[in-house]
Design a protein around this motif. Sequence first.
Motif, short mmCIF file in Angstrom:
data_model
loop_
_atom_site.label_atom_id
_atom_site.label_comp_id
_atom_site.label_asym_id
_atom_site.label_seq_id
_atom_site.Cartn_x
_atom_site.Cartn_y
_atom_site.Cartn_z
N GLU A 7 4.45 17.79 14.90
CA GLU A 7 3.47 18.75 15.38
C GLU A 7 2.09 18.12 15.47
OE1 GLU A 7 3.41 21.95 12.59
OE2 GLU A 7 2.62 20.73 10.96
N LEU A 8 1.23 18.74 16.26
CA LEU A 8 -0.13 18.24 16.43
C LEU A 8 -1.10 19.27 15.88
CD1 LEU A 8 -1.78 15.88 17.51
CD2 LEU A 8 -1.94 17.08 19.71
N ILE A 9 -0.97 19.54 14.59
CA ILE A 9 -1.85 20.47 13.91
C ILE A 9 -2.20 19.89 12.54
CG2 ILE A 9 -2.07 22.78 12.89
CD1 ILE A 9 -0.16 23.83 14.96
N PHE A 10 -3.49 19.89 12.21
CA PHE A 10 -3.93 19.44 10.90
C PHE A 10 -3.67 20.52 9.86
CE2 PHE A 10 -7.02 16.76 13.40
CZ PHE A 10 -6.38 15.57 13.13
N ASN A 11 -3.07 20.13 8.76
CA ASN A 11 -2.85 21.03 7.64
C ASN A 11 -3.73 20.61 6.47
OD1 ASN A 11 -0.47 22.56 8.73
ND2 ASN A 11 0.41 20.50 8.77
N PRO A 12 -4.20 21.55 5.67
CA PRO A 12 -5.00 21.18 4.50
C PRO A 12 -4.17 20.42 3.48
CG PRO A 12 -4.43 23.52 4.44
CD PRO A 12 -3.98 23.01 5.78
N GLY A 13 -4.81 19.58 2.72
CA GLY A 13 -4.09 18.80 1.72
C GLY A 13 -4.90 17.62 1.26
N GLU A 14 -4.21 16.63 0.73
CA GLU A 14 -4.86 15.42 0.22
C GLU A 14 -4.13 14.19 0.74
OE1 GLU A 14 -4.91 13.54 -4.11
OE2 GLU A 14 -6.43 15.11 -3.94
N ILE A 15 -4.89 13.21 1.18
CA ILE A 15 -4.34 11.92 1.56
C ILE A 15 -4.74 10.92 0.49
CG2 ILE A 15 -4.38 10.05 3.26
CD1 ILE A 15 -4.84 12.12 5.41
N ASP A 16 -3.75 10.45 -0.21
CA ASP A 16 -3.99 9.56 -1.36
C ASP A 16 -3.41 8.18 -1.04
OD1 ASP A 16 -4.28 8.34 -3.79
OD2 ASP A 16 -3.43 9.98 -4.96
N ILE A 17 -4.28 7.19 -0.99
CA ILE A 17 -3.86 5.82 -0.68
C ILE A 17 -4.10 4.95 -1.90
CG2 ILE A 17 -4.27 3.81 0.80
CD1 ILE A 17 -5.18 5.68 2.96
N THR A 18 -3.07 4.22 -2.29
CA THR A 18 -3.19 3.30 -3.42
C THR A 18 -2.85 1.89 -2.97
OG1 THR A 18 -2.55 5.04 -4.98
CG2 THR A 18 -2.41 2.76 -5.75
N ILE A 19 -3.76 0.96 -3.21
CA ILE A 19 -3.53 -0.45 -2.91
C ILE A 19 -2.90 -1.09 -4.14
CG2 ILE A 19 -4.57 -2.62 -2.16
CD1 ILE A 19 -6.96 -0.92 -1.13
N GLY A 20 -1.68 -1.61 -3.97
CA GLY A 20 -0.93 -2.13 -5.10
C GLY A 20 -1.26 -3.57 -5.44
N VAL A 27 0.86 -1.18 0.00
CA VAL A 27 0.00 0.00 0.00
C VAL A 27 0.90 1.23 0.00
CG1 VAL A 27 -1.81 1.26 1.22
CG2 VAL A 27 -1.81 -1.24 1.24
N TYR A 28 0.52 2.22 -0.78
CA TYR A 28 1.33 3.43 -0.94
C TYR A 28 0.53 4.64 -0.46
CZ TYR A 28 3.31 0.04 -4.20
OH TYR A 28 3.82 -1.11 -4.76
N MET A 29 1.09 5.38 0.48
CA MET A 29 0.39 6.53 1.04
C MET A 29 1.13 7.82 0.73
SD MET A 29 -1.39 5.44 4.62
CE MET A 29 0.00 4.69 5.46
N VAL A 30 0.38 8.78 0.25
CA VAL A 30 0.92 10.11 -0.02
C VAL A 30 0.06 11.12 0.73
CG1 VAL A 30 1.42 11.84 -1.79
CG2 VAL A 30 1.67 9.41 -2.33
#
Length: 240
Positions: A192-205, A179-182
């Motif tokens: 740090e313990l702060i959420f930043n905006p963005g994208e979590i992209d998970i690919t099951i290989g 599995v590949y996580m970006v």
Amino acid sequence: MRKIKTYFVLTVIAVTALLWPIPCACFYNIVWRKNERRRLQMHVILSRYFRFVMRLIPGVRFKIGNNGETFEKPAILISNHQSHLDLLAMIALSPKIVAITNKWVWNFPFYAPVIRYLEFYPIADGLDNGEDHIRSLMARGYSILIFPEGTRSAENKILKFRRGAFYLAERVNADIVPVYMVGPGKVLNKKELIFNPGEIDITIGKRIAADDPSMGENYREKTRNWHRHYLQWESTLTSQ
């Protein structure tokens, strides 16, 4: 503002955990401790809850790519490791996933009642000591999640792989599903313990069969080759 949003989301997570998965796990453990069907129900509850949590994070898009993996056949799952969010994201993929956890997760108050009932296994006890337990889980249809790096990467770079996942796969004759996580490390960095905006992209290989020699003949070779494979994947990402 990011701090305010982070504290708000963490509060919501804590409250919903106290209202939903934690009491459910305690109730199931008391009433149906040895009932396998009820235990699977609790796995479904946790998987759905973690998917809810991932989609709750403000300014973050949670995306899953899958090349046809159903998790119907048990396997050893491996993934790169960047953030506390990684475990949540992986369990959100399927209720048929059980993780090998570190001491911190095993003893964390919010997680402990749930993951212990669901038979997660603490790596501190040693894989050799847990082999029978892991065989039992796989015989009941569960895949085993292990982060080969063993720790989160603060710089979001692939770290050295440890041999445990590949040694275990060899011992129990299991397929390996990568599995590949970006993105998790950018959304919630180790430092740090702060959420930043963005994208979590998970690919099951693509699943690699236990008897497929393409990644090596033994667990030592597989450790090196899988590490090299993830480094090449990371290099591809940075060149885009």
